[in-house]
Design a protein around this motif. Structure first.
Motif, short mmCIF file in Angstrom:
data_model
loop_
_atom_site.label_atom_id
_atom_site.label_comp_id
_atom_site.label_asym_id
_atom_site.label_seq_id
_atom_site.Cartn_x
_atom_site.Cartn_y
_atom_site.Cartn_z
N HIS A 34 0.85 -1.19 0.00
CA HIS A 34 0.00 0.00 0.00
C HIS A 34 0.89 1.25 0.00
O HIS A 34 1.90 1.28 0.71
N THR A 37 0.93 0.05 -6.78
CA THR A 37 0.41 -0.93 -7.72
C THR A 37 1.60 -1.80 -8.15
O THR A 37 2.72 -1.63 -7.65
N ASP A 58 -1.51 -6.37 -9.95
CA ASP A 58 -2.18 -5.51 -8.97
C ASP A 58 -3.03 -6.43 -8.10
O ASP A 58 -3.84 -7.22 -8.61
N GLY A 61 -8.55 -5.07 -5.73
CA GLY A 61 -8.87 -3.78 -5.13
C GLY A 61 -7.88 -2.68 -5.45
O GLY A 61 -8.24 -1.50 -5.44
N TYR A 62 -6.65 -3.04 -5.74
CA TYR A 62 -5.60 -2.05 -6.00
C TYR A 62 -5.48 -1.78 -7.49
O TYR A 62 -5.77 -2.64 -8.33
N LYS A 64 -5.60 -1.26 -11.18
CA LYS A 64 -6.64 -1.52 -12.17
C LYS A 64 -7.21 -2.93 -12.07
O LYS A 64 -7.90 -3.38 -12.98
N LYS A 67 -12.61 -4.62 -8.08
CA LYS A 67 -12.86 -4.34 -6.67
C LYS A 67 -14.20 -4.96 -6.27
O LYS A 67 -15.25 -4.36 -6.48
N ALA A 193 -4.15 5.90 -9.08
CA ALA A 193 -4.81 5.01 -8.13
C ALA A 193 -5.31 5.76 -6.90
O ALA A 193 -6.44 5.55 -6.44
N ASP A 196 -8.59 7.65 -7.24
CA ASP A 196 -9.78 6.87 -7.57
C ASP A 196 -10.46 6.48 -6.26
O ASP A 196 -9.93 5.64 -5.51
N THR A 199 -10.70 2.76 -5.53
CA THR A 199 -9.43 2.14 -5.13
C THR A 199 -9.10 2.49 -3.68
O THR A 199 -8.65 1.63 -2.91
#
Length: 302
Positions: A34, A37, A58, A61-62, A64, A67, A193, A196, A199
């Motif tokens: 975290h 990506t 990725d 959830g991270y 692209k 999720k 990311a 977004d 994300t």
């Protein structure tokens, strides 16, 4: 970035993962932390690809990757679910047995993958971490002060409101995280990311799962004496705080694994970006010593 690598999206069941893969030889899976990506590995992956097939997704959830909806216990973002994604991904790419290295949150996924699927993981490298259950069991005022975000991120709704109000301020854009430090394309991917909201919510769900189902899985394994039998390399950054929080990181990992090697990297927390040559050399040396006598590859199924 990633010259000679293939960029694609692969459906692994519950989610579709964005992934880059390239090189040839025994497979190694690289899992980011975290708020990064897979592009965080852009300086390391080509060095490993000289003699390995390197796979960089990725996490769900991270970036692209998709999720999925969450649940009240946050299990869709637990490390067991993420590890299942990674196993399905590697099998889809034709790798039934492989090494895995994870950094930060990715190290928890790598650890869970090795614990839950020991027949698939031949070697494990964990970067800047101890198991989630151990971190919480050892939690004291030092930990709470340094890693307060674990507990803030676990709160409902408020972290999203704070981060989305000014993502650049929260994630130190233009100071700790700049195009110069990350590399222009890696920075652009990271920056996209964190701006977004979907994300951001998914990344927070990762932490919410950490304090619940992930800790429960670690604690259950420890209570029953489950251990890792594959070789394990624990590396930590000299200019981050893991070494300050724990007197003996190797001793913690030896509670979980039979064959533990340790080392340090002269960098801050994001070692793949700050010290890629040193990190790649450490990983290549570890992978050489854990190399199996036979190497087979299947045709990809995706």
């Amino acid at each position: 970035m990633f010259d000679g690598f293939t960029l694609t999206h692969i459906n692994v069941g519950e989610v579709t993962l964005r992934v880059r893969h390239g090189g040839h030889g025994p497979a190694v899976l690289l899992l980011h932390g975290h708020p990064r990506t897979h592009t965080t590995w852009h300086r390391v992956a080509p060095l490993l690809a000289r003699d390995h097939t390197v796979v960089c997704p990725d996490l769900r959830g991270y970036g692209k990757s998709t999720k999925p909806p969450t649940t009240s216990d946050h299990a869709p973002y637990g490390k067991r679910a993420m590890a299942g994604d990674c196993l399905a991904l590697m099998r889809a790419l034709g790798h039934d047995r492989f090494a895995v290295a994870g950094h930060d949150r990715g190290s928890y996924v790598a650890f869970r993958l090795a614990m839950d699927h020991p027949d698939a993981v031949r070697a494990l490298a964990v970067l800047d971490s101890v198991p989630i259950g151990e971190a919480l069991a050892h939690c004291d005022a030092r930990f709470a002060r340094a890693w307060y975000h674990w507990f803030f991120f676990a709160q409902p709704d408020r972290p999203e409101r704070v981060i989305n109000a000014d993502p650049d301020a929260w994630y130190d854009v233009a100071t700790k995280n700049s195009p110069e430090r990350l590399g222009a394309e890696n920075f652009a991917d990271f920056h996209r990311a964190i701006h977004d909201p979907a994300t951001v919510r998914a990344m927070l769900e990762d932490y919410r799962a950490g304090l619940g189902v992930d800790r429960a899985h670690d604690d259950a394994d420890k209570a029953t004496g489950r251990r890792l039998h594959c070789p394990l390399l624990a590396l930590w950054s000299l200019r981050d705080d893991l070494g300050d929080l724990y007197d003996d990181i190797g001793a913690i990992w030896r509670e979980w694994a039979d064959d533990v090697r340790t080392g340090t990297i002269d960098s801050g927390h994001h070692m793949a970006e700050e010290a890629p040559d040193e990190l790649a050399a450490a990983l290549r040396a570890f992978l050489r010593t854990t190399k199996e006598d036979t190497f087979t590859e299947r045709e990809p199924s995706w």
